[in-house]
Design an enzyme around this catalytic site. Structure first.
Site, PDB file in Angstrom:
ATOM      1  N   LYS A 204      53.553  55.773  22.572  1.00 21.12           N
ATOM      2  CA  LYS A 204      53.496  54.626  23.456  1.00 21.12           C
ATOM      3  C   LYS A 204      52.716  54.978  24.724  1.00 21.12           C
ATOM      4  O   LYS A 204      52.552  56.150  25.074  1.00 21.12           O
ATOM      5  CB  LYS A 204      54.910  54.196  23.860  1.00 21.12           C
ATOM      6  CG  LYS A 204      55.801  53.716  22.724  1.00 21.12           C
ATOM      7  CD  LYS A 204      57.189  53.400  23.259  1.00 21.12           C
ATOM      8  CE  LYS A 204      58.141  52.950  22.155  1.00 21.12           C
ATOM      9  NZ  LYS A 204      57.817  51.600  21.667  1.00 21.12           N
ATOM     10  N   ARG A 278      63.809  51.020  12.128  1.00 24.04           N
ATOM     11  CA  ARG A 278      64.133  50.545  10.770  1.00 24.04           C
ATOM     12  C   ARG A 278      64.382  51.714   9.815  1.00 24.04           C
ATOM     13  O   ARG A 278      65.123  51.576   8.858  1.00 24.04           O
ATOM     14  CB  ARG A 278      63.014  49.630  10.261  1.00 24.04           C
ATOM     15  CG  ARG A 278      61.682  50.307  10.080  1.00 24.04           C
ATOM     16  CD  ARG A 278      60.524  49.327  10.024  1.00 24.04           C
ATOM     17  NE  ARG A 278      60.249  48.743  11.324  1.00 24.04           N
ATOM     18  CZ  ARG A 278      59.306  47.833  11.546  1.00 24.04           C
ATOM     19  NH1 ARG A 278      58.548  47.411  10.541  1.00 24.04           N
ATOM     20  NH2 ARG A 278      59.104  47.346  12.744  1.00 24.04           N
TER      21      ARG A 278
END
Length: 427
Positions: A204, A278
């Site tokens: 990020k 996930r």
């Protein structure tokens, strides 16, 4: 020190406070004027923020307040650091408010704590200890840590967390008020517990990483919900599964192009190490299905796509089970929390294709591409029963505010704990 007294009025404020002013002051405190408000909770929240910004450390709610009005004040007045104290109005809601406030403060503190203080093991231990404090001998705990995760086959949690020096953890808390070890598990709560998310090798930006201590908001929310349910007298057997890891870069971190093989036979190509939530939730959902529980709720700060769709006002609800979805939405409505459904169909399972595995963990487009929140939910649907019966996925877009607003303080919100606790009781 005398408490700052805050009361409600349906009368307009005196003209010197401004046209339709929501707040006026007097010698001993303040009056919140709700008479013309189209959204009473919002008006109370804005007034509470104003009072908190004055650094008033002790407030007493006086006069006629109902539960929701007091809760709206508490949600907005309670800042992340050095929060003030509230004395509730003198009515029958005091005990219920204290239970809710304890759960809210616990949830918010977990999320707001620094990533240095909140390692995966620390998160798991603090969650387990709090539930044990509330449930006593009705609670048992099991933790699988580090290399033992790989040996046990929990490949998602292990691989996401193996790049950190602080090991990943799968926590399983069993709240069993029946006293019968063979009793049916009525529900399982699964929480994403990424205590810091750098994005891994799909790193990020600095700005995007700043608030990533909040990426365990799902774990905090389901823990807070179970704790609230226990305080409310929940008599159902519920398991809490927290999937805890730090997503960091190192020579031992998982990489793009890796293929993970899950216990249920699904193979997953890693095309984005920043789509890690996930991957850990998949392990939790497999374990939840093993219990045979008729209700599984997972909660996660999973996708930026959900925040684009919902803003920071709503949590997104996904389910292939119409009945379960409708009950979740009804629980949220009953608790005055904002939840909203987003689409999830069987075809969403195939929206992350791979040439090297049964699925990829995302797509090559930034944020997962169009429909990213539904595609993430579709990925998760591979790890529950084929029809998705009894499974609800919550993408917690409203779990954290990176900056204060007119109505909410900066940091964790704890929105959702009330709705999940009610769902446990009513499902």
């Amino acid at each position: 020190m005398t408490d700052f007294q805050v009361s409600l009025s349906t009368d307009a404020a005196a003209q010197q406070w401004g046209d339709k002013a929501p707040l006026s002051m007097h010698e001993n405190g303040a009056v919140i004027h709700i008479g013309d408000a189209s959204d009473v909770s919002a008006t109370i929240g804005q007034a509470a923020r104003t009072i908190d910004t004055l650094n008033i450390k002790r407030v007493a709610l006086t006069g006629n307040w109902d539960f929701e009005q007091q809760w709206a004040f508490a949600m907005s007045y309670t800042r992340a650091r050095d929060a003030g104290q509230i004395t509730w109005a003198d009515n029958d809601d005091k005990s219920r408010l204290e239970q809710h406030y304890q759960a809210m403060r616990f949830t918010r503190k977990l999320v707001n704590d620094t990533p240095e203080d909140l390692s995966p093991e620390n998160l798991a231990t603090r969650a387990a200890d709090w539930i044990k404090d509330l449930g006593g001998d009705k609670v048992s705990v099991d933790m699988i840590v580090g290399e033992d995760l790989q040996k046990a086959g929990w490949t998602g949690i292990y691989n996401v967390g193996r790049g950190s020096e602080r090991p990943p953890v799968m926590l399983e808390v069993d709240y069993n008020p029946t006293g019968n070890p063979d009793a049916q598990v009525d529900a399982v709560l699964v929480g994403k517990g990424i205590t810091f998310d750098s994005g891994g090798y799909s790193i990020k930006s600095s700005e995007g990483m700043l608030d990533m201590k909040c990426d365990m908001g799902g774990a905090a929310t389901v823990t807070g919900a179970l704790g609230l349910g226990i305080m409310q007298g929940l008599q159902k057997r519920v398991k809490l599964l927290l999937c805890c890891a730090e997503n960091l870069i190192s020579g031992h971190a998982y990489k793009l192009g890796d293929v993970l093989t899950y216990k249920n036979g699904e193979t997953v190509e890693i095309v984005n190490t920043d789509a890690e939530g996930r991957l850990v939730l998949a392990d939790g959902l497999i374990r939840a299905e093993e219990t045979g529980a008729p209700l599984i709720i997972d909660a996660a700060t999973l996708t930026g796509a959900a925040m684009v769709a919902m803003g920071k006002d709503y949590h997104a609800v996904f389910s292939m089970d119409d009945d379960a979805r409708d009950k979740m939405l009804a629980s949220a409505k009953a608790e005055n929390e904002r939840f909203w459904p987003l689409p999830l169909e069987p075809f969403h399972k195939s929206r992350c294709p791979s040439s090297f595995a049964s699925t990829a963990n995302s797509t090559s487009q930034k944020g997962g591409g169009a429909g990213g929140a539904s595609n993430a939910a579709g990925f998760l649907s591979r790890f529950v029963n084929p029809q998705g019966k009894g499974w609800v996925h919550l993408d917690l877009a409203a779990a954290y505010h990176g900056s204060a607003s007119a109505q909410m303080p900066v940091g964790a919100t704890a929105k959702g704990i009330r709705s999940i606790a009610r769902m446990l009781a009513d499902f």
